[in-house]
Design an enzyme around this catalytic site. Structure first.
Site, PDB file in Angstrom:
ATOM      1  N   GLU A  58       3.857   3.861   2.825  1.00 24.74           N
ATOM      2  CA  GLU A  58       3.624   2.503   2.321  1.00 24.74           C
ATOM      3  C   GLU A  58       4.102   2.482   0.873  1.00 24.74           C
ATOM      4  O   GLU A  58       3.420   2.909  -0.036  1.00 24.74           O
ATOM      5  CB  GLU A  58       2.146   2.115   2.407  1.00 24.74           C
ATOM      6  CG  GLU A  58       1.932   0.648   2.026  1.00 24.74           C
ATOM      7  CD  GLU A  58       0.496   0.185   2.158  1.00 24.74           C
ATOM      8  OE1 GLU A  58       0.267  -1.033   2.095  1.00 24.74           O
ATOM      9  OE2 GLU A  58      -0.400   1.029   2.322  1.00 24.74           O
TER      10      GLU A  58
ATOM     11  N   ALA B   9      -2.957  -3.260  -4.345  1.00 22.74           N
ATOM     12  CA  ALA B   9      -3.595  -2.083  -4.936  1.00 22.74           C
ATOM     13  C   ALA B   9      -2.628  -0.919  -5.029  1.00 22.74           C
ATOM     14  O   ALA B   9      -3.031   0.240  -5.029  1.00 22.74           O
ATOM     15  CB  ALA B   9      -4.826  -1.695  -4.128  1.00 22.74           C
TER      16      ALA B   9
ATOM     17  N   HIS C 144     -10.781  -9.017   4.688  1.00 19.48           N
ATOM     18  CA  HIS C 144      -9.349  -9.219   4.442  1.00 19.48           C
ATOM     19  C   HIS C 144      -8.815 -10.473   5.131  1.00 19.48           C
ATOM     20  O   HIS C 144      -7.905 -11.119   4.608  1.00 19.48           O
ATOM     21  CB  HIS C 144      -8.556  -8.009   4.921  1.00 19.48           C
ATOM     22  CG  HIS C 144      -8.684  -6.810   4.029  1.00 19.48           C
ATOM     23  ND1 HIS C 144      -9.787  -5.999   4.023  1.00 19.48           N
ATOM     24  CD2 HIS C 144      -7.822  -6.296   3.113  1.00 19.48           C
ATOM     25  CE1 HIS C 144      -9.612  -5.029   3.138  1.00 19.48           C
ATOM     26  NE2 HIS C 144      -8.437  -5.193   2.563  1.00 19.48           N
TER      27      HIS C 144
ATOM     28  N   ASP D 193      -6.776   0.553   7.497  1.00 17.52           N
ATOM     29  CA  ASP D 193      -6.361   0.579   6.089  1.00 17.52           C
ATOM     30  C   ASP D 193      -7.458   1.220   5.232  1.00 17.52           C
ATOM     31  O   ASP D 193      -7.652   0.872   4.063  1.00 17.52           O
ATOM     32  CB  ASP D 193      -6.029  -0.828   5.574  1.00 17.52           C
ATOM     33  CG  ASP D 193      -5.170  -0.813   4.301  1.00 17.52           C
ATOM     34  OD1 ASP D 193      -4.660   0.267   3.947  1.00 17.52           O
ATOM     35  OD2 ASP D 193      -5.027  -1.874   3.664  1.00 17.52           O
TER      36      ASP D 193
END
Length: 398
Positions: A143, A154, A265, A288
Site C-alpha cells: 500500500e 494515515a 469507516h 485494514d
C-alpha cells in the site's frame, strides 16, 4: 509453507455454508482436505465406513462452519505490525487473526522508505518458507508509496514517491510471486504503465489514496486496474455530475471493491449501496487492522506516525485522520449480516470466496467443497469464533 494435517476428523451437528446453500449435517476432513459433506441432522456423524479409532469427532453444537476468512488488506494486530519485518511479529499477527477466523492474509505495508519496504519483502519471503503455525501468509500487499498527497490519509507523506517500475521489477525478480497486490494513485504520472506492468506480473492493481476522476479510473481499467482499496475512504467521492473514483468503482464491473465493514469507516447504508452496485463476486471484506487490534485504547504507531485509539477507533494524533482500524474479520462478517442485512452465504462469499478468486487460489480454498483445503472456521450462533483450521490443522480453539 503451511503443511497439511495427516489423519481424519469429523465435525457434525453444524450448519455448513456451501456456496449459496446451507447444509445442516457433517463435514469430514482427511489429510488436510475436505473429504465430504453429509447432510442430515444427527447426534453423531454418519459415514460410509465407521470412523477409525484415531478419528477425532467434534460436535459443532448447532453453530456455523464457514470457509476461513481471507484478508487481503491487514497491517497488523495484537501489538505487532508487518513493518516490524521479523518472524516474531508475524507469528503474533497471524496467531491473533487466526483466533478471529482468518486463515490467509496479505502482509500489508504502509508508505515507507525503499529499504523499509524491502525489509518486509525479505521477512515475508522467509516467513512463507517457514513452518507457518497460524494463519497463512499468502503474500504481500504494497500500500504505497505511489499515492496522492491530497488523499494521504494515515500514510507518511515523507516517503511518497512517483511510480518506480524499476523497484517493482527488481522486487519481483528477487521475490517471485510474493507481491500479490499494490495500491496506488492511477492519476500520477507513470502510473498507467506501472499498472500494466503489475498485471503482466500477475499482481492485482488497486486504486487508493487517489484524486482520480471517473474518467481516469475508467482509463486505468483498460490498463489492468482491477481493485479498489478501502472503498469510499481516501478517494474522490460520488457526485451526480462528477462520479469520481467512487462512481467508477461502483460501475466498472472489472473492479473488486474492498470495504471496511465496521460502521466507522463506512455507514451501513453506504455498504448496502455498494453491495447493490457491484456483482456478487466483486465485493471483498477487509479488516485494514493496525497493531492496536485486539488491545486496549491508547497510544500506538503506524508507519512512524502517532496514533491514538479511543473507543476502538484509531486516528492520527496530528490531524485526526482515520488510521486503519481495530476490526477483525469475524466482526466484519457479523456487521454485514446484522447491520447491512446480507445473508450468511453472501457475507461468507465476501470474506472468503471473493478474496480467494481475486488472489487466484479459489481452486484450492475459499469455499467448502470436497477436494478443497480444510481452511475452516467454526462460529457459534452469535458469530463468535470457536475454532479455526488451516489445511485441516487446528490453529485456534476457544
Amino acid at each position: 509453507m503451511t503443511t497439511r494435517h495427516d489423519g481424519q476428523w469429523i465435525i457434525h451437528n453444524v450448519n455448513i455454508v456451501c456456496g449459496d446453500e446451507i447444509v445442516t449435517g457433517s463435514a469430514i476432513v482427511s489429510n488436510g482436505l475436505i473429504a465430504a459433506i453429509q447432510p442430515g441432522y444427527t447426534s453423531s456423524p454418519i459415514t460410509e465406513n465407521e470412523p477409525g479409532e484415531d478419528t477425532t469427532i467434534i460436535d459443532g453444537e448447532g453453530g456455523w462452519l464457514l470457509p476461513g476468512f481471507i484478508d487481503v488488506h491487514v497491517h497488523g494486530g495484537f501489538g505487532s505490525d508487518f513493518m516490524d519485518a521479523n518472524a516474531e511479529a508475524y507469528d503474533q499477527i497471524t496467531k491473533f487473526h487466526a483466533s478471529h477466523g482468518t486463515t490467509g492474509m496479505l502482509a500489508t505495508t504502509v508508505t515507507a522508505s525503499h529499504d523499509a519496504i524491502e525489509a518486509v519483502l525479505a521477512a515475508a519471503s522467509d516467513y512463507r518458507n517457514s513452518d507457518m503455525r497460524y494463519a497463512e501468509l499468502l503474500g504481500v500487499h504494497l500500500e504505497g508509496p505511489f499515492l496522492n498527497l491530497q488523499w494521504i490519509g494515515a500514510q507518511n507523506p515523507a516517503y511518497l514517491s512517483p511510480p518506480r517500475p524499476d523497484w517493482l521489477t527488481d522486487w519481483s525478480e528477487r521475490y517471485p510471486g510474493l507481491i500479490r497486490q499494490m495500491t496506488l494513485a492511477p492519476e500520477r504520472e507513470g502510473a498507467l504503465s506501472l499498472i500494466r506492468l503489475l498485471r503482466d506480473l500477475h499482481i492485482n492493481a488497486a486504486c487508493g489514496h487517489t484524486d482520480a476522476t471517473y474518467e481516469q479510473i475508467v482509463e486505468a481499467v483498460q490498463y489492468g486496474l482491477n481493485q479498489a482499496a478501502h472503498t469510499y475512504n481516501a478517494m474522490t467521492g460520488l457526485h451526480h455530475r462528477k462520479p469520481g473514483t467512487l462512481g467508477a468503482v461502483m460501475t466498472e464491473d472489472a473492479i473488486y471493491a474492498e470495504v471496511i465493514a465496521d460502521g466507522i469507516h463506512v455507514h451501513p447504508a453506504a455498504i448496502r449501496l455498494l453491495a447493490a452496485a457491484k456483482p456478487l463476486d466483486k465485493l471483498v471484506l477487509i479488516s485494514d487492522a493496525m497493531s492496536a487490534a485486539g488491545l486496549d485504547d491508547g497510544n500506538y504507531d503506524l508507519g512512524g506516525l502517532d496514533v491514538i485509539v479511543k473507543d476502538g477507533i484509531a486516528r492520527l494524533k496530528e490531524g485526526g485522520n482515520l488510521a486503519g482500524s481495530t476490526l477483525t474479520m469475524d466482526a466484519a462478517l457479523r456487521f454485514m449480516i446484522e447491520c447491512v442485512g446480507v445473508s450468511v452465504q453472501q457475507a461468507s462469499r465476501q470474506a472468503s470466496g471473493n478474496p480467494a478468486t481475486l488472489l487466484g487460489i479459489a481452486d484450492s480454498t475459499g469455499s467448502i467443497e470436497a477436494g478443497k483445503r480444510a481452511d475452516l472456521v467454526l462460529l457459534d450462533s452469535t458469530w463468535n469464533v470457536q475454532r479455526t483450521w488451516v489445511s485441516g490443522r487446528a490453529v485456534y480453539q476457544r
